[in-house]
Design a protein around this motif. Structure first.
Motif, PDB file in Angstrom:
ATOM      1  N   PRO A  22       9.011  -0.532 -25.429  1.00 59.20           N
ATOM      2  CA  PRO A  22      10.228  -1.260 -25.806  1.00 59.20           C
ATOM      3  C   PRO A  22      10.189  -1.836 -27.221  1.00 59.20           C
ATOM      4  O   PRO A  22      11.037  -2.639 -27.582  1.00 59.20           O
ATOM      5  CB  PRO A  22      10.297  -2.364 -24.753  1.00 59.20           C
ATOM      6  CG  PRO A  22       8.869  -2.652 -24.433  1.00 59.20           C
ATOM      7  CD  PRO A  22       8.162  -1.314 -24.526  1.00 59.20           C
ATOM      8  N   PHE A  23       9.216  -1.435 -28.026  1.00 55.26           N
ATOM      9  CA  PHE A  23       9.043  -1.970 -29.379  1.00 55.26           C
ATOM     10  C   PHE A  23       9.399  -0.913 -30.428  1.00 55.26           C
ATOM     11  O   PHE A  23       9.119   0.261 -30.240  1.00 55.26           O
ATOM     12  CB  PHE A  23       7.583  -2.385 -29.612  1.00 55.26           C
ATOM     13  CG  PHE A  23       6.940  -3.077 -28.453  1.00 55.26           C
ATOM     14  CD1 PHE A  23       7.333  -4.354 -28.081  1.00 55.26           C
ATOM     15  CD2 PHE A  23       5.940  -2.448 -27.720  1.00 55.26           C
ATOM     16  CE1 PHE A  23       6.728  -4.994 -27.002  1.00 55.26           C
ATOM     17  CE2 PHE A  23       5.333  -3.077 -26.647  1.00 55.26           C
ATOM     18  CZ  PHE A  23       5.732  -4.356 -26.286  1.00 55.26           C
ATOM     19  N   GLY A  24       9.967  -1.340 -31.556  1.00 50.74           N
ATOM     20  CA  GLY A  24      10.212  -0.426 -32.669  1.00 50.74           C
ATOM     21  C   GLY A  24      11.108   0.738 -32.319  1.00 50.74           C
ATOM     22  O   GLY A  24      10.852   1.869 -32.732  1.00 50.74           O
ATOM     23  N   LEU A  25      12.173   0.465 -31.587  1.00 53.89           N
ATOM     24  CA  LEU A  25      13.065   1.533 -31.121  1.00 53.89           C
ATOM     25  C   LEU A  25      13.940   2.085 -32.235  1.00 53.89           C
ATOM     26  O   LEU A  25      14.326   1.360 -33.159  1.00 53.89           O
ATOM     27  CB  LEU A  25      13.952   1.001 -29.989  1.00 53.89           C
ATOM     28  CG  LEU A  25      13.202   0.546 -28.738  1.00 53.89           C
ATOM     29  CD1 LEU A  25      14.140  -0.217 -27.808  1.00 53.89           C
ATOM     30  CD2 LEU A  25      12.580   1.742 -28.033  1.00 53.89           C
TER      31      LEU A  25
ATOM     32  N   ASP B 299      27.231   5.778 -18.173  1.00 51.58           N
ATOM     33  CA  ASP B 299      27.186   5.956 -19.627  1.00 51.58           C
ATOM     34  C   ASP B 299      26.132   5.086 -20.297  1.00 51.58           C
ATOM     35  O   ASP B 299      25.943   5.177 -21.508  1.00 51.58           O
ATOM     36  CB  ASP B 299      28.550   5.613 -20.242  1.00 51.58           C
ATOM     37  CG  ASP B 299      29.634   6.596 -19.838  1.00 51.58           C
ATOM     38  OD1 ASP B 299      29.289   7.740 -19.481  1.00 51.58           O
ATOM     39  OD2 ASP B 299      30.818   6.214 -19.880  1.00 51.58           O
ATOM     40  N   ARG B 300      25.475   4.223 -19.523  1.00 44.76           N
ATOM     41  CA  ARG B 300      24.493   3.286 -20.097  1.00 44.76           C
ATOM     42  C   ARG B 300      23.093   3.878 -20.084  1.00 44.76           C
ATOM     43  O   ARG B 300      22.663   4.453 -19.094  1.00 44.76           O
ATOM     44  CB  ARG B 300      24.460   1.979 -19.304  1.00 44.76           C
ATOM     45  CG  ARG B 300      25.754   1.207 -19.325  1.00 44.76           C
ATOM     46  CD  ARG B 300      25.662  -0.070 -18.523  1.00 44.76           C
ATOM     47  NE  ARG B 300      25.246   0.206 -17.149  1.00 44.76           N
ATOM     48  CZ  ARG B 300      24.524  -0.620 -16.406  1.00 44.76           C
ATOM     49  NH1 ARG B 300      24.132  -1.773 -16.876  1.00 44.76           N
ATOM     50  NH2 ARG B 300      24.192  -0.297 -15.164  1.00 44.76           N
ATOM     51  N   VAL B 301      22.394   3.710 -21.203  1.00 45.87           N
ATOM     52  CA  VAL B 301      20.988   4.095 -21.292  1.00 45.87           C
ATOM     53  C   VAL B 301      20.195   2.812 -21.440  1.00 45.87           C
ATOM     54  O   VAL B 301      20.601   1.893 -22.172  1.00 45.87           O
ATOM     55  CB  VAL B 301      20.733   5.033 -22.496  1.00 45.87           C
ATOM     56  CG1 VAL B 301      19.250   5.338 -22.648  1.00 45.87           C
ATOM     57  CG2 VAL B 301      21.522   6.330 -22.324  1.00 45.87           C
ATOM     58  N   MET B 302      19.068   2.724 -20.742  1.00 48.15           N
ATOM     59  CA  MET B 302      18.254   1.512 -20.752  1.00 48.15           C
ATOM     60  C   MET B 302      16.785   1.858 -20.610  1.00 48.15           C
ATOM     61  O   MET B 302      16.440   2.976 -20.233  1.00 48.15           O
ATOM     62  CB  MET B 302      18.675   0.606 -19.597  1.00 48.15           C
ATOM     63  CG  MET B 302      18.400   1.225 -18.228  1.00 48.15           C
ATOM     64  SD  MET B 302      19.128   0.345 -16.865  1.00 48.15           S
ATOM     65  CE  MET B 302      20.842   0.752 -17.056  1.00 48.15           C
ATOM     66  N   LEU B 303      15.945   0.886 -20.921  1.00 49.36           N
ATOM     67  CA  LEU B 303      14.511   1.012 -20.693  1.00 49.36           C
ATOM     68  C   LEU B 303      14.116   0.056 -19.588  1.00 49.36           C
ATOM     69  O   LEU B 303      14.561  -1.091 -19.564  1.00 49.36           O
ATOM     70  CB  LEU B 303      13.724   0.654 -21.955  1.00 49.36           C
ATOM     71  CG  LEU B 303      13.896   1.565 -23.161  1.00 49.36           C
ATOM     72  CD1 LEU B 303      13.057   1.043 -24.324  1.00 49.36           C
ATOM     73  CD2 LEU B 303      13.527   2.995 -22.830  1.00 49.36           C
TER      74      LEU B 303
ATOM     75  N   VAL C 113      16.614  -3.720 -22.407  1.00 50.37           N
ATOM     76  CA  VAL C 113      15.285  -3.610 -21.816  1.00 50.37           C
ATOM     77  C   VAL C 113      15.241  -4.478 -20.571  1.00 50.37           C
ATOM     78  O   VAL C 113      15.696  -5.631 -20.590  1.00 50.37           O
ATOM     79  CB  VAL C 113      14.189  -4.056 -22.813  1.00 50.37           C
ATOM     80  CG1 VAL C 113      12.814  -4.008 -22.161  1.00 50.37           C
ATOM     81  CG2 VAL C 113      14.228  -3.193 -24.070  1.00 50.37           C
ATOM     82  N   TYR C 114      14.695  -3.913 -19.497  1.00 52.17           N
ATOM     83  CA  TYR C 114      14.505  -4.636 -18.247  1.00 52.17           C
ATOM     84  C   TYR C 114      13.025  -4.602 -17.900  1.00 52.17           C
ATOM     85  O   TYR C 114      12.395  -3.549 -18.001  1.00 52.17           O
ATOM     86  CB  TYR C 114      15.309  -3.988 -17.115  1.00 52.17           C
ATOM     87  CG  TYR C 114      16.793  -4.082 -17.340  1.00 52.17           C
ATOM     88  CD1 TYR C 114      17.523  -5.162 -16.845  1.00 52.17           C
ATOM     89  CD2 TYR C 114      17.467  -3.106 -18.065  1.00 52.17           C
ATOM     90  CE1 TYR C 114      18.894  -5.262 -17.067  1.00 52.17           C
ATOM     91  CE2 TYR C 114      18.836  -3.196 -18.294  1.00 52.17           C
ATOM     92  CZ  TYR C 114      19.533  -4.278 -17.795  1.00 52.17           C
ATOM     93  OH  TYR C 114      20.884  -4.380 -18.014  1.00 52.17           O
ATOM     94  N   CYS C 115      12.492  -5.737 -17.510  1.00 54.99           N
ATOM     95  CA  CYS C 115      11.105  -5.805 -17.042  1.00 54.99           C
ATOM     96  C   CYS C 115      11.135  -6.043 -15.540  1.00 54.99           C
ATOM     97  O   CYS C 115      11.783  -6.990 -15.069  1.00 54.99           O
ATOM     98  CB  CYS C 115      10.349  -6.944 -17.724  1.00 54.99           C
ATOM     99  SG  CYS C 115       9.928  -6.620 -19.442  1.00 54.99           S
ATOM    100  N   ASP C 116      10.465  -5.182 -14.808  1.00 59.22           N
ATOM    101  CA  ASP C 116      10.413  -5.347 -13.363  1.00 59.22           C
ATOM    102  C   ASP C 116       9.463  -6.485 -13.016  1.00 59.22           C
ATOM    103  O   ASP C 116       8.408  -6.645 -13.641  1.00 59.22           O
ATOM    104  CB  ASP C 116       9.955  -4.047 -12.685  1.00 59.22           C
ATOM    105  CG  ASP C 116      10.043  -4.172 -11.174  1.00 59.22           C
ATOM    106  OD1 ASP C 116      11.177  -4.094 -10.648  1.00 59.22           O
ATOM    107  OD2 ASP C 116       8.993  -4.388 -10.540  1.00 59.22           O
ATOM    108  N   VAL C 117       9.820  -7.243 -11.977  1.00 60.16           N
ATOM    109  CA  VAL C 117       9.000  -8.384 -11.561  1.00 60.16           C
ATOM    110  C   VAL C 117       7.595  -7.964 -11.136  1.00 60.16           C
ATOM    111  O   VAL C 117       6.696  -8.801 -11.077  1.00 60.16           O
ATOM    112  CB  VAL C 117       9.682  -9.205 -10.438  1.00 60.16           C
ATOM    113  CG1 VAL C 117      10.975  -9.836 -10.941  1.00 60.16           C
ATOM    114  CG2 VAL C 117       9.939  -8.343  -9.209  1.00 60.16           C
ATOM    115  N   SER C 118       7.381  -6.686 -10.898  1.00 59.86           N
ATOM    116  CA  SER C 118       6.042  -6.199 -10.527  1.00 59.86           C
ATOM    117  C   SER C 118       5.016  -6.511 -11.616  1.00 59.86           C
ATOM    118  O   SER C 118       3.826  -6.669 -11.328  1.00 59.86           O
ATOM    119  CB  SER C 118       6.068  -4.686 -10.263  1.00 59.86           C
ATOM    120  OG  SER C 118       6.423  -3.960 -11.439  1.00 59.86           O
ATOM    121  N   LEU C 119       5.476  -6.625 -12.856  1.00 60.37           N
ATOM    122  CA  LEU C 119       4.568  -6.925 -13.971  1.00 60.37           C
ATOM    123  C   LEU C 119       3.956  -8.311 -13.859  1.00 60.37           C
ATOM    124  O   LEU C 119       2.875  -8.571 -14.383  1.00 60.37           O
ATOM    125  CB  LEU C 119       5.322  -6.828 -15.304  1.00 60.37           C
ATOM    126  CG  LEU C 119       5.795  -5.450 -15.727  1.00 60.37           C
ATOM    127  CD1 LEU C 119       6.790  -5.561 -16.878  1.00 60.37           C
ATOM    128  CD2 LEU C 119       4.610  -4.585 -16.119  1.00 60.37           C
TER     129      LEU C 119
END
Length: 161
Positions: free
Chosen positions: A100-103, A53-57, A109-115
């Motif tokens: 992830p801005f101005g939603l 039921d969770r939506v995420m970026l 929001v999750y940032c992958d460590v690949s960044l």
């Protein structure tokens, strides 16, 4: 409306960051890398996922692919991508401009460590021809992101002689 919401976000939270609008589309990683003169990995792609039921970026480097096992382990279930209509409705941004801005509504929001391979990345900014150049840690801080490790390990390119 979407581009305006991103501009308003930066005006309020980080007025020194400029939204860059290009005359051509930057809706794909390849087009964005060409438009901004960076390598594809430096494009920060934002993916809208549903787990139960969770939506995420999830924001990841442009040339990374999500690893199914890692993402199931991290999020407690199999993530599914939302369709373009659902993404636009939930985020307020069109596919190709999702960020992830101005939603339109708050989302985790999750940032992958690949960044973290880069000091600065170029995520979209609410339109298919808009982006920002931002420090990786700054982007995570501004969006309240949690760090995760859900992408496949990068495959080194073969050495050339």
């Amino acid at each position: 409306m979407s581009l305006q919401s991103v501009k308003a976000f930066f005006a309020e939270h980080a007025p020194e960051i400029e939204v860059i609008e290009t005359p051509t589309s930057s809706a794909t990683v390849t087009l964005a890398a060409e438009a901004h003169g960076v390598e594809p990995g430096q494009i920060a792609k934002t993916i809208c996922l549903r787990v139960g039921d969770r939506v995420m970026l999830v924001v990841a480097r442009g040339d990374a692919r999500i690893d199914n096992r890692k993402s199931r382990d991290a999020f407690g279930g199999k993530p599914r991508m939302l369709d373009a209509e659902q993404v636009a409705e939930i985020t307020g941004h069109p596919v190709g401009g999702v960020c992830p801005f101005g939603l339109a509504s708050p989302l985790p929001v999750y940032c992958d460590v690949s960044l973290r391979a880069y000091d600065h990345v170029v995520p979209a900014a609410g339109a298919t021809n808009a982006a920002v150049k931002i420090g990786v840690e700054r982007m995570a801080a501004l969006t309240g992101a949690e760090w995760c490790d859900i992408c496949q390990d990068a495959v080194p390119e073969p050495a050339t002689a």
